[in-house]
Design an enzyme around this catalytic site. Structure first.
Site, short mmCIF file in Angstrom:
data_model
loop_
_atom_site.label_atom_id
_atom_site.label_comp_id
_atom_site.label_asym_id
_atom_site.label_seq_id
_atom_site.Cartn_x
_atom_site.Cartn_y
_atom_site.Cartn_z
N GLY A 30 8.45 22.21 18.30
CA GLY A 30 9.45 21.95 19.38
C GLY A 30 10.00 20.40 19.61
N ILE A 53 2.56 23.54 28.30
CA ILE A 53 2.50 24.74 28.28
C ILE A 53 3.16 25.29 29.52
CG2 ILE A 53 0.31 25.12 26.76
CD1 ILE A 53 -0.91 25.96 29.38
N THR A 54 3.63 26.82 29.17
CA THR A 54 4.08 27.74 30.43
C THR A 54 3.00 28.79 30.62
OG1 THR A 54 5.59 28.99 28.95
CG2 THR A 54 6.54 26.82 30.31
N GLN A 57 11.59 26.00 40.01
CA GLN A 57 12.17 27.31 39.10
C GLN A 57 11.34 28.26 39.68
OE1 GLN A 57 14.64 27.93 37.02
NE2 GLN A 57 13.75 30.02 36.84
N TYR A 78 4.03 25.11 36.67
CA TYR A 78 4.68 24.39 35.86
C TYR A 78 5.49 23.12 36.56
CZ TYR A 78 7.58 23.07 31.73
OH TYR A 78 8.42 22.47 30.61
N1 CAA Z 1 15.80 33.96 40.87
C1 CAA Z 1 15.98 35.09 41.76
N2 CAA Z 1 15.13 36.41 41.60
C2 CAA Z 1 14.52 36.36 40.43
C3 CAA Z 1 14.61 35.43 39.34
C4 CAA Z 1 15.42 34.22 39.50
N3 CAA Z 1 15.44 33.24 38.69
N4 CAA Z 1 13.89 35.79 38.10
C5 CAA Z 1 13.51 37.05 38.68
N5 CAA Z 1 14.07 37.47 40.01
C6 CAA Z 1 13.62 38.72 40.55
C7 CAA Z 1 13.95 39.78 39.60
O1 CAA Z 1 15.26 40.19 39.67
C8 CAA Z 1 13.12 40.90 40.51
O2 CAA Z 1 13.60 41.50 41.52
P1 CAA Z 1 13.38 42.89 42.09
O3 CAA Z 1 11.93 43.01 42.17
O4 CAA Z 1 14.06 43.05 43.32
O5 CAA Z 1 14.08 43.84 40.93
C9 CAA Z 1 11.67 40.05 40.72
O6 CAA Z 1 12.16 38.83 40.71
C10 CAA Z 1 10.63 40.11 39.81
O7 CAA Z 1 11.04 40.14 38.52
P2 CAA Z 1 10.42 40.73 37.44
O8 CAA Z 1 9.70 42.07 37.60
O9 CAA Z 1 11.06 40.41 36.11
O10 CAA Z 1 9.06 39.59 37.42
P3 CAA Z 1 7.81 39.66 36.27
O11 CAA Z 1 6.72 39.37 36.84
O12 CAA Z 1 8.25 40.11 35.06
O13 CAA Z 1 8.37 37.91 36.02
C11 CAA Z 1 9.28 35.80 35.53
C12 CAA Z 1 9.34 37.09 36.42
C13 CAA Z 1 8.06 35.59 34.68
C14 CAA Z 1 9.42 34.58 36.63
C15 CAA Z 1 10.62 35.94 34.66
O14 CAA Z 1 11.70 35.99 35.54
C16 CAA Z 1 10.91 34.52 34.16
O15 CAA Z 1 10.08 34.29 32.66
N6 CAA Z 1 11.75 33.73 34.50
C17 CAA Z 1 12.20 32.64 33.65
C18 CAA Z 1 11.43 31.37 34.18
C19 CAA Z 1 11.82 30.15 33.56
O16 CAA Z 1 12.92 29.78 33.55
N7 CAA Z 1 10.83 29.53 32.86
C20 CAA Z 1 11.49 28.25 32.11
C21 CAA Z 1 10.72 28.41 30.60
S1 CAA Z 1 11.10 27.35 29.75
C22 CAA Z 1 10.63 25.61 30.36
O17 CAA Z 1 9.80 25.86 31.13
C23 CAA Z 1 11.02 24.52 29.60
C24 CAA Z 1 11.63 23.49 30.63
O18 CAA Z 1 10.99 22.60 30.78
C25 CAA Z 1 12.94 23.76 30.87
#
Ligand code: CAA
Length: 240
Positions: A13, A85-86, A141, A147
């Site tokens: 990475g 890690i995430t 986030q 994280y």
């Molecule tokens: N904003 C608002 N609402 C959100 C949202 C967001 N960003 N993401 C999900 N939701 C909502 C969904 O629409 C859903 O709503 P409903 O129940 O009304 O339909 C609710 O939240 C639950 O969603 P899920 O059932 O999908 O929830 P989940 O348990 O499966 O997991 C999650 C959700 C794990 C947070 C997933 O959305 C995710 O992985 N999001 C990305 C998080 C992210 O940006 N991580 C960064 C990784 S990269 C990194 O970390 C490197 C860096 O430094 C930048």
């Protein structure tokens, strides 16, 4: 011989790009990794950069690993705390284990990485501490209470280390990458990832090399007056 640079999580990475860029800039680079032996071996075969296996969450393992690096290459003068890690989950679903794993690796891991090299930097009157934080430590986030807490913590660490190290020739700075095209970001569900890219004004993910170039600048002698700062590299997604 160039200065010795240690990059944790340095074989994959963003860390791999940092290791390569530092090597290209003339540093003797050691890259640590936690578990993926295959990726580490491939990385060493490709780059000639030595890799060392330890878990940054474990203080004694970090101390022993760094002692080995110093025995092999010499005193670490540049340390890049990059390993992270995430364990993403909305807060109401986040388990204590998901919280603790991320704290141990991303936050305590920074302590464990810098603490063993700090006395030597103080004695020699030179050091560069570079911590890879994140845009999500600046803005928070959804799904990353754990994280984001660690990445915001990184900023407190470098601001404090900067004050302690300044009189000893040591700088400590953080880089906050935005969303970079790595396995970590690719692990985000595709729909979510597409939505995130839509929020990046430059219209694309960043490249690991774009972060690596920030590191080589902060590592250099030229950056000595930059101390306790944060460089944001995020395609205009967020302004701290
Ligand atoms: N904003 C608002 N609402 C959100 C949202 C967001 N960003 N993401 C999900 N939701 C909502 C969904 O629409 C859903 O709503 P409903 O129940 O009304 O339909 C609710 O939240 C639950 O969603 P899920 O059932 O999908 O929830 P989940 O348990 O499966 O997991 C999650 C959700 C794990 C947070 C997933 O959305 C995710 O992985 N999001 C990305 C998080 C992210 O940006 N991580 C960064 C990784 S990269 C990194 O970390 C490197 C860096 O430094 C930048």
């Amino acid at each position: 011989m160039g200065r010795v640079a240690l990059v944790t999580g340095g074989s994959r990475g963003i860390g791999a790009a940092i290791s390569k860029a530092l090597k290209a800039a003339g540093y003797e680079v050691a890259a640590s990794y936690a578990g993926n032996d295959e990726a580490a071996a491939a990385f060493t075969a490709e780059t000639g950069i030595k890799t060392y296996k330890w878990n940054v969450a474990d203080y004694e393992a970090s101390k022993a690993g760094i002692a080995q690096v110093e025995a092999d290459l010499g005193p670490v003068e540049v340390v890049v705390a990059n390993a992270g890690i995430t364990r993403d989950a909305p807060f109401h679903k986040m388990s204590p284990q998901q919280w603790q794993d991320v704290i141990d690796t991303n936050l305590t891991g920074v302590f464990n990485t810098v603490h063993p090299v700090w006395p030597g930097m103080r004695e020699r009157g030179f050091g560069r501490v570079i911590v890879i934080s994140s845009i999500n430590g600046q803005k928070g986030q959804f799904g990353q209470v754990n994280y984001a807490a660690t990445k915001a913590g990184d900023l407190g660490i470098v601001k404090s280390l900067a004050q302690e190290g300044a009189a000893k020739g040591i700088t400590a700075n953080a880089i906050c990458p935005g969303y970079i095209a790595t396995e970590m970001v690719m692990a985000v569900p595709e729909k979510v990832r597409e939505a995130i890219i839509g929020m990046i004004p430059v219209g694309r993910l960043g490249e690991p090399e774009e972060i690596a170039r920030c590191v080589t600048f902060l590592a250099s002698d030229d950056s000595g007056f930059i101390n306790g700062s944060t460089i944001s590299a995020n395609g205009a997604q967020f302004f701290a």
